[in-house]
Scaffold this active site. Structure first.
Site, PDB file in Angstrom:
ATOM      1  N   ARG A 197      82.849  35.070  72.692  1.00  0.00           N
ATOM      2  CA  ARG A 197      83.305  33.891  71.936  1.00  0.00           C
ATOM      3  C   ARG A 197      83.863  34.351  70.600  1.00  0.00           C
ATOM      4  NH1 ARG A 197      78.782  29.836  71.120  1.00  0.00           N
ATOM      5  NH2 ARG A 197      79.270  29.089  73.216  1.00  0.00           N
ATOM      6  N   ASP A 238      75.142  31.620  80.018  1.00  0.00           N
ATOM      7  CA  ASP A 238      75.315  32.042  78.621  1.00  0.00           C
ATOM      8  C   ASP A 238      76.724  32.652  78.489  1.00  0.00           C
ATOM      9  OD1 ASP A 238      72.958  33.028  76.336  1.00  0.00           O
ATOM     10  OD2 ASP A 238      74.980  33.843  76.182  1.00  0.00           O
ATOM     11  N   ASN A 242      79.710  29.219  66.156  1.00  0.00           N
ATOM     12  CA  ASN A 242      78.369  29.558  65.636  1.00  0.00           C
ATOM     13  C   ASN A 242      78.295  29.692  64.111  1.00  0.00           C
ATOM     14  OD1 ASN A 242      78.737  30.606  68.453  1.00  0.00           O
ATOM     15  ND2 ASN A 242      76.546  30.931  68.240  1.00  0.00           N
ATOM     16  N   ARG A 266      79.395  36.903  69.818  1.00  0.00           N
ATOM     17  CA  ARG A 266      79.542  35.631  69.105  1.00  0.00           C
ATOM     18  C   ARG A 266      80.216  35.957  67.768  1.00  0.00           C
ATOM     19  NH1 ARG A 266      78.067  34.248  73.434  1.00  0.00           N
ATOM     20  NH2 ARG A 266      76.532  32.630  74.004  1.00  0.00           N
ATOM     21  N   TYR A 277      75.172  19.526  77.033  1.00  0.00           N
ATOM     22  CA  TYR A 277      75.764  19.694  75.696  1.00  0.00           C
ATOM     23  C   TYR A 277      77.286  19.783  75.809  1.00  0.00           C
ATOM     24  CZ  TYR A 277      76.494  21.710  71.010  1.00  0.00           C
ATOM     25  OH  TYR A 277      76.914  21.950  69.715  1.00  0.00           O
ATOM     26  N   GLU A 298      79.464  19.073  78.208  1.00  0.00           N
ATOM     27  CA  GLU A 298      80.201  17.914  78.729  1.00  0.00           C
ATOM     28  C   GLU A 298      80.063  16.700  77.821  1.00  0.00           C
ATOM     29  OE1 GLU A 298      82.416  18.157  80.792  1.00  0.00           O
ATOM     30  OE2 GLU A 298      81.951  19.772  82.180  1.00  0.00           O
ATOM     31  N   SER A 324      68.655  32.553  63.242  1.00  0.00           N
ATOM     32  CA  SER A 324      67.338  32.175  62.699  1.00  0.00           C
ATOM     33  C   SER A 324      66.228  32.852  63.495  1.00  0.00           C
ATOM     34  CB  SER A 324      67.188  30.655  62.679  1.00  0.00           C
ATOM     35  OG  SER A 324      67.524  30.110  63.927  1.00  0.00           O
ATOM     36  N   PHE A 337      66.237  35.788  65.072  1.00  0.00           N
ATOM     37  CA  PHE A 337      66.112  37.219  64.727  1.00  0.00           C
ATOM     38  C   PHE A 337      65.513  37.392  63.320  1.00  0.00           C
ATOM     39  CE2 PHE A 337      69.681  39.023  67.715  1.00  0.00           C
ATOM     40  CZ  PHE A 337      68.874  38.742  68.811  1.00  0.00           C
TER      41      PHE A 337
HETATM   42  P1  NAD Z   1      70.798  20.498  63.737  1.00  0.00           P
HETATM   43  O1  NAD Z   1      69.924  20.373  64.941  1.00  0.00           O
HETATM   44  O2  NAD Z   1      70.264  21.221  62.562  1.00  0.00           O
HETATM   45  O3  NAD Z   1      71.269  19.068  63.240  1.00  0.00           O
HETATM   46  C1  NAD Z   1      71.476  17.982  64.097  1.00  0.00           C
HETATM   47  C2  NAD Z   1      70.885  16.735  63.440  1.00  0.00           C
HETATM   48  O4  NAD Z   1      71.148  15.609  64.275  1.00  0.00           O
HETATM   49  C3  NAD Z   1      69.363  16.816  63.284  1.00  0.00           C
HETATM   50  O5  NAD Z   1      68.987  16.402  61.996  1.00  0.00           O
HETATM   51  C4  NAD Z   1      68.841  15.854  64.344  1.00  0.00           C
HETATM   52  O6  NAD Z   1      67.580  15.297  63.994  1.00  0.00           O
HETATM   53  C5  NAD Z   1      69.964  14.830  64.379  1.00  0.00           C
HETATM   54  N1  NAD Z   1      70.045  14.086  65.646  1.00  0.00           N
HETATM   55  C6  NAD Z   1      70.125  14.585  66.904  1.00  0.00           C
HETATM   56  N2  NAD Z   1      70.239  13.584  67.791  1.00  0.00           N
HETATM   57  C7  NAD Z   1      70.250  12.428  67.065  1.00  0.00           C
HETATM   58  C8  NAD Z   1      70.358  11.062  67.407  1.00  0.00           C
HETATM   59  N3  NAD Z   1      70.476  10.662  68.689  1.00  0.00           N
HETATM   60  N4  NAD Z   1      70.347  10.131  66.418  1.00  0.00           N
HETATM   61  C9  NAD Z   1      70.241  10.506  65.114  1.00  0.00           C
HETATM   62  N5  NAD Z   1      70.129  11.803  64.729  1.00  0.00           N
HETATM   63  C10 NAD Z   1      70.138  12.744  65.702  1.00  0.00           C
HETATM   64  O7  NAD Z   1      72.149  21.173  64.243  1.00  0.00           O
HETATM   65  P2  NAD Z   1      73.448  21.630  63.421  1.00  0.00           P
HETATM   66  O8  NAD Z   1      73.655  23.055  63.690  1.00  0.00           O
HETATM   67  O9  NAD Z   1      73.392  21.154  62.044  1.00  0.00           O
HETATM   68  O10 NAD Z   1      74.580  20.827  64.201  1.00  0.00           O
HETATM   69  C11 NAD Z   1      75.206  19.687  63.662  1.00  0.00           C
HETATM   70  C12 NAD Z   1      76.386  19.304  64.531  1.00  0.00           C
HETATM   71  O11 NAD Z   1      77.340  20.365  64.544  1.00  0.00           O
HETATM   72  C13 NAD Z   1      76.025  19.019  65.991  1.00  0.00           C
HETATM   73  O12 NAD Z   1      76.797  17.941  66.445  1.00  0.00           O
HETATM   74  C14 NAD Z   1      76.424  20.280  66.699  1.00  0.00           C
HETATM   75  O13 NAD Z   1      76.768  20.048  68.035  1.00  0.00           O
HETATM   76  C15 NAD Z   1      77.624  20.736  65.874  1.00  0.00           C
HETATM   77  N6  NAD Z   1      77.832  22.180  65.996  1.00  0.00           N
HETATM   78  C16 NAD Z   1      77.039  23.055  65.330  1.00  0.00           C
HETATM   79  C17 NAD Z   1      77.259  24.413  65.495  1.00  0.00           C
HETATM   80  C18 NAD Z   1      76.444  25.450  64.764  1.00  0.00           C
HETATM   81  O14 NAD Z   1      76.673  26.635  64.997  1.00  0.00           O
HETATM   82  N7  NAD Z   1      75.529  25.126  63.903  1.00  0.00           N
HETATM   83  C19 NAD Z   1      78.273  24.877  66.351  1.00  0.00           C
HETATM   84  C20 NAD Z   1      79.029  23.929  67.026  1.00  0.00           C
HETATM   85  C21 NAD Z   1      78.828  22.577  66.835  1.00  0.00           C
HETATM   86  N1  UDP Z   2      70.203  34.985  71.921  1.00  0.00           N
HETATM   87  C1  UDP Z   2      69.372  36.097  71.971  1.00  0.00           C
HETATM   88  N2  UDP Z   2      68.126  35.986  71.479  1.00  0.00           N
HETATM   89  C2  UDP Z   2      67.638  34.851  70.904  1.00  0.00           C
HETATM   90  C3  UDP Z   2      68.487  33.710  70.841  1.00  0.00           C
HETATM   91  C4  UDP Z   2      69.760  33.818  71.363  1.00  0.00           C
HETATM   92  O1  UDP Z   2      69.772  37.162  72.466  1.00  0.00           O
HETATM   93  O2  UDP Z   2      66.475  34.852  70.494  1.00  0.00           O
HETATM   94  C5  UDP Z   2      71.581  35.098  72.401  1.00  0.00           C
HETATM   95  C6  UDP Z   2      71.990  34.022  73.406  1.00  0.00           C
HETATM   96  O3  UDP Z   2      71.671  34.432  74.716  1.00  0.00           O
HETATM   97  C7  UDP Z   2      73.481  33.929  73.171  1.00  0.00           C
HETATM   98  C8  UDP Z   2      73.642  34.257  71.692  1.00  0.00           C
HETATM   99  O4  UDP Z   2      72.436  34.915  71.308  1.00  0.00           O
HETATM  100  O5  UDP Z   2      74.162  34.904  73.915  1.00  0.00           O
HETATM  101  C9  UDP Z   2      73.839  33.033  70.801  1.00  0.00           C
HETATM  102  O6  UDP Z   2      72.804  32.124  71.125  1.00  0.00           O
HETATM  103  P1  UDP Z   2      72.560  30.782  70.319  1.00  0.00           P
HETATM  104  O7  UDP Z   2      71.403  30.099  70.966  1.00  0.00           O
HETATM  105  O8  UDP Z   2      72.468  31.077  68.881  1.00  0.00           O
HETATM  106  O9  UDP Z   2      73.882  29.923  70.490  1.00  0.00           O
HETATM  107  P2  UDP Z   2      75.012  29.782  71.608  1.00  0.00           P
HETATM  108  O10 UDP Z   2      76.183  30.469  71.040  1.00  0.00           O
HETATM  109  O11 UDP Z   2      74.596  30.411  72.899  1.00  0.00           O
HETATM  110  O12 UDP Z   2      75.157  28.320  71.708  1.00  0.00           O
END
Ligand code: NAD
Ligand code: UDP
Length: 311
Positions: free
Chosen positions: A275, A271, A174, A211, A145, A147, A189, A191
């Site tokens: 952050r 982990d 996050n 976080r 993820y 890289e 989600s 928790f």
């Molecule tokens: P999510 O898993 O709910 O959404 C990702 C979507 O991308 C899903 O609908 C999945 O089906 C689709 N998808 C994955 N690989 C695909 C592919 N190869 N082709 C077409 N569709 C594909 O996750 P999210 O939290 O909504 O994340 C959305 C974006 O935001 C991601 O790029 C993620 O890295 C980035 N992001 C999210 C968070 C966060 O906290 N939610 C934090 C940092 C970055």
């Molecule tokens: N975590 C936890 N219990 C869970 C899911 C995650 O304690 O059921 C911790 C995880 O180890 C990390 C933080 O919560 O330290 C955030 O995890 P998450 O998977 O939401 O995202 P991350 O910030 O690690 O990408």
């Protein structure tokens, strides 16, 4: 305008689809549903401005319409799933980003990359500023993820330099809220669903890792602002409020009134220990900052999962 959103059926993507459709824009949603769901976008199926393209963006995609913006959000984003599908995760960051940049260039559209706080790895600088280069284990389990997003940023700036493409890179910290999947696996989600089902809350390690949690509406407002300013360098988007994971678990227990217990499980490898975004750049450039407190955001998210569990 027409906005192509990859990952549009996911958590963040579906909120973006709604925001653009509300403004009267057209949306092309590209998703392969690996972690997203049709439920998240079913409200838009009757909207003439909405088109769904079921497609894996790691493979090239031909779009006939005019496109003004390509927003690349498709990626497996939860550690639970990227540990299960490391190759698919790398492919959406590498090949998917390349394909999206190609579409943006061909369409003379602007490109926005959903990057992540994970590019900072287990940060040695706190809070994290955009200038920090990060501390990532290149061969660890999370590297698929981290890289892939770092390479996606590099590809984006290669297109910026070589082809003069208009680019935006946001590093999302996050973010949580309605439209996350019940089994998404990320901490908020997990928790809430555990608490509502009366199951133990799984705290990894001692729960002392921190976080910073941003509510989805704040993130969407930030993204819309990023698209309006002429700023090509990366911007952190997140809520700087910093919480220990154990504090989050206790808050969820209190707010749901759940009788669940806390169960400590092993801390996953690499982990990040802490952050927190430094958002001074976003504040200055976008005149944006998060407005929703963790408590307010959790109330809305708990209600969403409460209703979802009744379906
Ligand atoms: P999510 O898993 O709910 O959404 C990702 C979507 O991308 C899903 O609908 C999945 O089906 C689709 N998808 C994955 N690989 C695909 C592919 N190869 N082709 C077409 N569709 C594909 O996750 P999210 O939290 O909504 O994340 C959305 C974006 O935001 C991601 O790029 C993620 O890295 C980035 N992001 C999210 C968070 C966060 O906290 N939610 C934090 C940092 C970055
Ligand atoms: N975590 C936890 N219990 C869970 C899911 C995650 O304690 O059921 C911790 C995880 O180890 C990390 C933080 O919560 O330290 C955030 O995890 P998450 O998977 O939401 O995202 P991350 O910030 O690690 O990408």
């Amino acid at each position: 305008m027409t906005v192509l959103i990859t990952g549009g059926a996911g958590f963040i993507g579906s909120h973006l689809c709604r925001a653009f459709l509300r403004r009267g824009d057209s949306v092309i949603c590209v998703d392969n549903f690996i972690t997203g769901s049709k439920d998240n976008i079913k409200d838009f199926f009757n909207n003439p401005g909405f088109r769904l393209v079921e497609h894996d963006i790691s493979n090239p995609l031909c779009i006939n319409e005019t496109v003004n913006w390509v927003l690349h959000f498709a990626s497996i984003a939860s550690p639970k799933y990227y540990l299960e599908y490391p190759i698919k995760t790398l492919k959406s960051g590498l090949l998917g980003t390349h394909n999206c940049l190609g579409i943006a260039r061909a369409k003379k559209a602007k490109f926005l990359l959903a990057s992540t706080s994970e590019i900072y790895g287990d940060p040695l600088v706190h809070p994290q500023k955009e200038e920090y280069w990060g501390n990532v284990n290149t061969i660890g389990p999370r590297s698929c993820y981290d890289e892939s997003k770092r390479a996606a940023e590099a590809l984006t700036y290669a297109y910026y330099r070589q082809h003069n493409l208009g680019v935006r890179v946001i590093r999302i910290f996050n973010t949580y809220g309605p439209n996350m999947q019940l089994d998404d696996g990320r901490v908020v989600s997990n928790f809430i669903v555990q608490a509502l089902k009366g199951k133990n809350l799984t705290v990894y390690g001692k729960g002392h890792q921190t976080r910073s949690f941003c509510y989805i509406d704040d993130l969407v407002a930030g993204i819309i602002k990023v698209m309006k300013v002429d700023y090509n360098l990366p911007l952190n988007l997140g809520n700087p409020g910093e919480f220990k994971i154990i504090e989050l678990a206790k808050a969820v227990l209190k707010m749901t009134g759940s009788k669940s217990n806390i169960k400590y499980e092993p801390l996953p490898e690499d982990d990040p220990t802490k952050r927190k975004p430094d958002i001074s750049k976003a504040k200055k450039i976008l005149k944006w900052q998060p407005e929703v407190s963790l408590e307010e955001g959790l109330i809305k998210t708990i209600k969403y999962f409460h209703d979802k569990l009744k379906e």
